[in-house]
Design a protein around this motif. Structure first.
Motif, PDB file in Angstrom:
ATOM      1  N   ALA A  35       0.833  -1.210   0.000  1.00 56.04           N
ATOM      2  CA  ALA A  35       0.000   0.000   0.000  1.00 56.04           C
ATOM      3  C   ALA A  35       0.861   1.250   0.000  1.00 56.04           C
ATOM      4  CB  ALA A  35      -0.928  -0.008   1.215  1.00 56.04           C
ATOM      5  N   ALA A  36       1.909   1.256   0.826  1.00 53.06           N
ATOM      6  CA  ALA A  36       2.776   2.431   0.897  1.00 53.06           C
ATOM      7  C   ALA A  36       3.503   2.657  -0.428  1.00 53.06           C
ATOM      8  CB  ALA A  36       3.780   2.264   2.035  1.00 53.06           C
ATOM      9  N   ASN A  37       4.038   1.596  -1.021  1.00 53.37           N
ATOM     10  CA  ASN A  37       4.752   1.736  -2.296  1.00 53.37           C
ATOM     11  C   ASN A  37       3.817   2.193  -3.412  1.00 53.37           C
ATOM     12  OD1 ASN A  37       7.112   0.877  -1.069  1.00 53.37           O
ATOM     13  ND2 ASN A  37       6.837  -1.258  -1.667  1.00 53.37           N
ATOM     14  N   SER A  38       2.593   1.662  -3.430  1.00 52.61           N
ATOM     15  CA  SER A  38       1.627   2.040  -4.456  1.00 52.61           C
ATOM     16  C   SER A  38       1.242   3.510  -4.324  1.00 52.61           C
ATOM     17  CB  SER A  38       0.379   1.162  -4.368  1.00 52.61           C
ATOM     18  OG  SER A  38       0.695  -0.194  -4.570  1.00 52.61           O
ATOM     19  N   ALA A  39       1.065   3.970  -3.095  1.00 53.93           N
ATOM     20  CA  ALA A  39       0.706   5.373  -2.875  1.00 53.93           C
ATOM     21  C   ALA A  39       1.838   6.300  -3.301  1.00 53.93           C
ATOM     22  CB  ALA A  39       0.353   5.594  -1.412  1.00 53.93           C
ATOM     23  N   GLN A  40       3.067   5.910  -3.022  1.00 53.99           N
ATOM     24  CA  GLN A  40       4.205   6.743  -3.412  1.00 53.99           C
ATOM     25  C   GLN A  40       4.354   6.832  -4.926  1.00 53.99           C
ATOM     26  OE1 GLN A  40       7.515   4.980  -1.363  1.00 53.99           O
ATOM     27  NE2 GLN A  40       6.936   5.834   0.626  1.00 53.99           N
ATOM     28  N   ARG A  41       4.021   5.769  -5.634  1.00 53.65           N
ATOM     29  CA  ARG A  41       4.126   5.783  -7.094  1.00 53.65           C
ATOM     30  C   ARG A  41       2.946   6.491  -7.753  1.00 53.65           C
ATOM     31  NH1 ARG A  41       4.817  -0.306  -6.654  1.00 53.65           N
ATOM     32  NH2 ARG A  41       7.041  -0.678  -6.324  1.00 53.65           N
TER      33      ARG A  41
ATOM     34  N   ASP B 149       0.019   4.893  -7.989  1.00 50.41           N
ATOM     35  CA  ASP B 149      -0.674   3.789  -8.646  1.00 50.41           C
ATOM     36  C   ASP B 149      -2.080   3.682  -8.059  1.00 50.41           C
ATOM     37  OD1 ASP B 149      -1.406   1.541  -9.983  1.00 50.41           O
ATOM     38  OD2 ASP B 149       0.283   0.309  -9.352  1.00 50.41           O
ATOM     39  N   VAL B 150      -3.005   4.468  -8.599  1.00 47.19           N
ATOM     40  CA  VAL B 150      -4.348   4.592  -8.012  1.00 47.19           C
ATOM     41  C   VAL B 150      -5.102   3.262  -7.981  1.00 47.19           C
ATOM     42  CG1 VAL B 150      -6.588   5.722  -8.234  1.00 47.19           C
ATOM     43  CG2 VAL B 150      -4.501   7.030  -8.597  1.00 47.19           C
ATOM     44  N   PRO B 151      -5.133   2.456  -9.057  1.00 48.04           N
ATOM     45  CA  PRO B 151      -5.869   1.184  -8.965  1.00 48.04           C
ATOM     46  C   PRO B 151      -5.357   0.276  -7.854  1.00 48.04           C
ATOM     47  CG  PRO B 151      -5.394   1.699 -11.249  1.00 48.04           C
ATOM     48  CD  PRO B 151      -4.639   2.688 -10.425  1.00 48.04           C
ATOM     49  N   ALA B 152      -4.040   0.268  -7.629  1.00 50.09           N
ATOM     50  CA  ALA B 152      -3.493  -0.554  -6.553  1.00 50.09           C
ATOM     51  C   ALA B 152      -3.944  -0.036  -5.191  1.00 50.09           C
ATOM     52  CB  ALA B 152      -1.969  -0.588  -6.635  1.00 50.09           C
ATOM     53  N   VAL B 153      -3.928   1.292  -5.014  1.00 47.84           N
ATOM     54  CA  VAL B 153      -4.393   1.871  -3.751  1.00 47.84           C
ATOM     55  C   VAL B 153      -5.876   1.582  -3.547  1.00 47.84           C
ATOM     56  CG1 VAL B 153      -4.708   4.026  -2.478  1.00 47.84           C
ATOM     57  CG2 VAL B 153      -2.627   3.672  -3.812  1.00 47.84           C
ATOM     58  N   GLN B 154      -6.663   1.682  -4.627  1.00 46.78           N
ATOM     59  CA  GLN B 154      -8.080   1.352  -4.526  1.00 46.78           C
ATOM     60  C   GLN B 154      -8.276  -0.106  -4.116  1.00 46.78           C
ATOM     61  OE1 GLN B 154      -9.339   2.411  -8.473  1.00 46.78           O
ATOM     62  NE2 GLN B 154      -9.972   4.468  -7.877  1.00 46.78           N
ATOM     63  N   GLY B 155      -7.490  -1.007  -4.675  1.00 47.95           N
ATOM     64  CA  GLY B 155      -7.586  -2.415  -4.301  1.00 47.95           C
ATOM     65  C   GLY B 155      -7.254  -2.640  -2.841  1.00 47.95           C
ATOM     66  N   VAL B 156      -6.227  -1.941  -2.348  1.00 42.96           N
ATOM     67  CA  VAL B 156      -5.854  -2.056  -0.936  1.00 42.96           C
ATOM     68  C   VAL B 156      -6.998  -1.598  -0.044  1.00 42.96           C
ATOM     69  CG1 VAL B 156      -4.336  -1.114   0.849  1.00 42.96           C
ATOM     70  CG2 VAL B 156      -3.373  -1.856  -1.322  1.00 42.96           C
ATOM     71  N   LEU B 157      -7.609  -0.476  -0.386  1.00 43.21           N
ATOM     72  CA  LEU B 157      -8.698   0.043   0.435  1.00 43.21           C
ATOM     73  C   LEU B 157      -9.913  -0.879   0.417  1.00 43.21           C
ATOM     74  CD1 LEU B 157      -8.495   3.851  -0.445  1.00 43.21           C
ATOM     75  CD2 LEU B 157      -7.688   2.711   1.611  1.00 43.21           C
ATOM     76  N   VAL B 158     -10.227  -1.428  -0.753  1.00 45.90           N
ATOM     77  CA  VAL B 158     -11.378  -2.332  -0.844  1.00 45.90           C
ATOM     78  C   VAL B 158     -11.150  -3.577   0.012  1.00 45.90           C
ATOM     79  CG1 VAL B 158     -12.610  -3.899  -2.393  1.00 45.90           C
ATOM     80  CG2 VAL B 158     -12.192  -1.545  -3.089  1.00 45.90           C
ATOM     81  N   VAL B 159      -9.980  -4.172  -0.102  1.00 47.27           N
ATOM     82  CA  VAL B 159      -9.680  -5.364   0.694  1.00 47.27           C
ATOM     83  C   VAL B 159      -9.701  -5.026   2.184  1.00 47.27           C
ATOM     84  CG1 VAL B 159      -7.925  -7.094   1.208  1.00 47.27           C
ATOM     85  CG2 VAL B 159      -8.392  -6.469  -1.163  1.00 47.27           C
ATOM     86  N   SER B 160      -9.171  -3.863   2.548  1.00 48.38           N
ATOM     87  CA  SER B 160      -9.180  -3.449   3.950  1.00 48.38           C
ATOM     88  C   SER B 160     -10.608  -3.304   4.466  1.00 48.38           C
ATOM     89  CB  SER B 160      -8.427  -2.128   4.117  1.00 48.38           C
ATOM     90  OG  SER B 160      -7.084  -2.245   3.704  1.00 48.38           O
ATOM     91  N   VAL B 161     -11.468  -2.675   3.663  1.00 44.91           N
ATOM     92  CA  VAL B 161     -12.866  -2.506   4.069  1.00 44.91           C
ATOM     93  C   VAL B 161     -13.534  -3.863   4.252  1.00 44.91           C
ATOM     94  CG1 VAL B 161     -15.123  -1.689   3.300  1.00 44.91           C
ATOM     95  CG2 VAL B 161     -13.127  -0.219   3.056  1.00 44.91           C
ATOM     96  N   VAL B 162     -13.302  -4.784   3.322  1.00 52.82           N
ATOM     97  CA  VAL B 162     -13.914  -6.117   3.413  1.00 52.82           C
ATOM     98  C   VAL B 162     -13.436  -6.834   4.669  1.00 52.82           C
ATOM     99  CG1 VAL B 162     -14.020  -8.397   2.344  1.00 52.82           C
ATOM    100  CG2 VAL B 162     -14.270  -6.352   0.932  1.00 52.82           C
ATOM    101  N   LEU B 163     -12.134  -6.793   4.933  1.00 54.98           N
ATOM    102  CA  LEU B 163     -11.592  -7.472   6.113  1.00 54.98           C
ATOM    103  C   LEU B 163     -12.169  -6.896   7.397  1.00 54.98           C
ATOM    104  CD1 LEU B 163      -7.824  -7.848   5.116  1.00 54.98           C
ATOM    105  CD2 LEU B 163      -9.537  -9.658   5.233  1.00 54.98           C
ATOM    106  N   VAL B 164     -12.246  -5.570   7.474  1.00 55.01           N
ATOM    107  CA  VAL B 164     -12.766  -4.928   8.680  1.00 55.01           C
ATOM    108  C   VAL B 164     -14.247  -5.246   8.861  1.00 55.01           C
ATOM    109  CG1 VAL B 164     -13.268  -2.700   9.751  1.00 55.01           C
ATOM    110  CG2 VAL B 164     -11.046  -3.096   8.675  1.00 55.01           C
ATOM    111  N   VAL B 165     -15.021  -5.199   7.769  1.00 56.21           N
ATOM    112  CA  VAL B 165     -16.457  -5.487   7.856  1.00 56.21           C
ATOM    113  C   VAL B 165     -16.694  -6.933   8.294  1.00 56.21           C
ATOM    114  CG1 VAL B 165     -18.532  -5.818   6.477  1.00 56.21           C
ATOM    115  CG2 VAL B 165     -17.221  -3.715   6.248  1.00 56.21           C
ATOM    116  N   VAL B 166     -15.975  -7.870   7.684  1.00 58.64           N
ATOM    117  CA  VAL B 166     -16.151  -9.286   8.031  1.00 58.64           C
ATOM    118  C   VAL B 166     -15.766  -9.532   9.486  1.00 58.64           C
ATOM    119  CG1 VAL B 166     -15.323 -11.624   7.579  1.00 58.64           C
ATOM    120  CG2 VAL B 166     -15.896 -10.125   5.673  1.00 58.64           C
TER     121      VAL B 166
END
Length: 318
Positions: A273-279, A281-298
């Motif tokens: 996530a940190a490397n993607s944000a520094q580059r 790389d918006v789709p990668a950051v979006q993927g990180v956030l989506v997975v984080s939301v799913v994990l937290v919700v579950v």
């Protein structure tokens, strides 16, 4: 079972709109950031024509809602798109990183539950004594220690000094459970301090409050033994705050993995996530956030169901 299913249905009814809003805000990151794959592929010297061509290849020239609906449809099937940086499949990269981060966060959570419950129960059973005061003081002390400071200290003592654990890197469980545990133990301990302290303090407060209730006094009058009173009445009604705080600690464990993984040289979820944000790389950051939301919700769904099953008062909103 009926009560647990009711709580599950109620939790799902709450978390589904939260998930929808979170995914919409997550997708809106690209429009808000103003970033483009052309900035990664062509650099700052790109011409407007070249930028328009690359954005057309990525489908970014379409209306915003059309892009969101296509992305959401792919996302619910497990397709999080391609990386702007290297064109790699984001779902595959996240699975590789999540295996590392969930190993560390899972062990940290286990340490937090075991030691937090142990210290909390001991402090409650020895309330107002020197044991209670010592545990409370120790929990306060470790709660203010940042995970990166604890991680550096653990590496210096147990990895470099004593040589009991590796100082960096990660070994998958397929190569041996012993080696896997050796690599994740120190970062998990570094992450667990805050969870241990909060669970212990919340459990101690909940148990002490339960001991003051009239039903405990009635149980003592009826001649029930201390062990039966504790497990049948005090623990079930006093464990609620400690279980509730676990739902708040899991996101902190995932967030704290960014710094911890950097200290221990792990290419995990947080580092990705940190490397993607520094580059940018918006789709990668979006993927990180989506997975984080799913994990937290579950995880919060699981906590709510367990809380309703274990603590009867929580199902009544008490």
């Amino acid at each position: 079972m009926r009560r647990a299913l009711s709580i599950l249905a109620h939790s799902v009814a709450i978390f589904v709109p939260v998930f929808l809003v979170a995914t919409f805000v997550t997708f809106a990151l690209r429009a808000l950031s103003g970033l483009s794959p052309a900035s990664l592929q062509l650099g700052e010297s790109a011409t407007p024509e070249a930028i328009a061509q690359i954005e057309r290849q990525w489908g970014l020239d379409r209306p915003f809602l059309t892009q969101y609906l296509d992305w959401f449809g792919d996302m619910v099937t497990g397709d999080l798109g391609k990386s702007w940086y290297n064109g790699a499949d984001i779902s595959r990269l996240l699975v590789e990183g999540a295996a590392i981060s969930l190993s560390v966060a899972g062990l940290a959570l286990l340490i937090g539950v075991v030691f937090g419950f142990g210290f909390g129960v001991l402090a409650a059973l020895r309330r107002t004594t020197w044991v209670d005061r010592a545990i409370t003081g120790f929990m306060t002390f470790i709660s203010v220690m940042p995970s990166f400071v604890v991680g550096i200290a653990l590496v210096g003592v147990f990895a470099v000094g004593l040589g009991w654990f590796p100082s960096a890197g990660y070994s998958p469980a397929e190569r041996g459970l012993g080696t896997w545990l050796a690599h994740i133990t120190l970062p998990a301990i570094a992450l667990s301090f805050d969870t241990v302290s909060d669970v212990a303090r919340q459990l101690r407060a909940g148990l002490v409050a339960a001991y003051r209730e009239n039903y405990v006094t009635g149980a003592v009058v009826r001649g029930l033994g201390p062990r039966r009173i504790f497990f049948r009445h005090v623990l079930r009604n006093g464990v609620g705050p400690a279980l509730a705080v676990l739902g708040l600690k899991f996101p902190n464990l995932l967030g704290g993995a960014v710094v911890t993984e950097a200290i221990f040289g792990m290419a995990g979820f947080g580092q990705f996530a940190a490397n993607s944000a520094q580059r940018g790389d918006v789709p990668a950051v979006q993927g990180v956030l989506v997975v984080s939301v799913v994990l937290v919700v579950v995880f919060n769904l699981i906590v709510n169901v367990v809380l309703a099953r274990v603590a009867p008062a929580s199902a009544r909103g008490v």
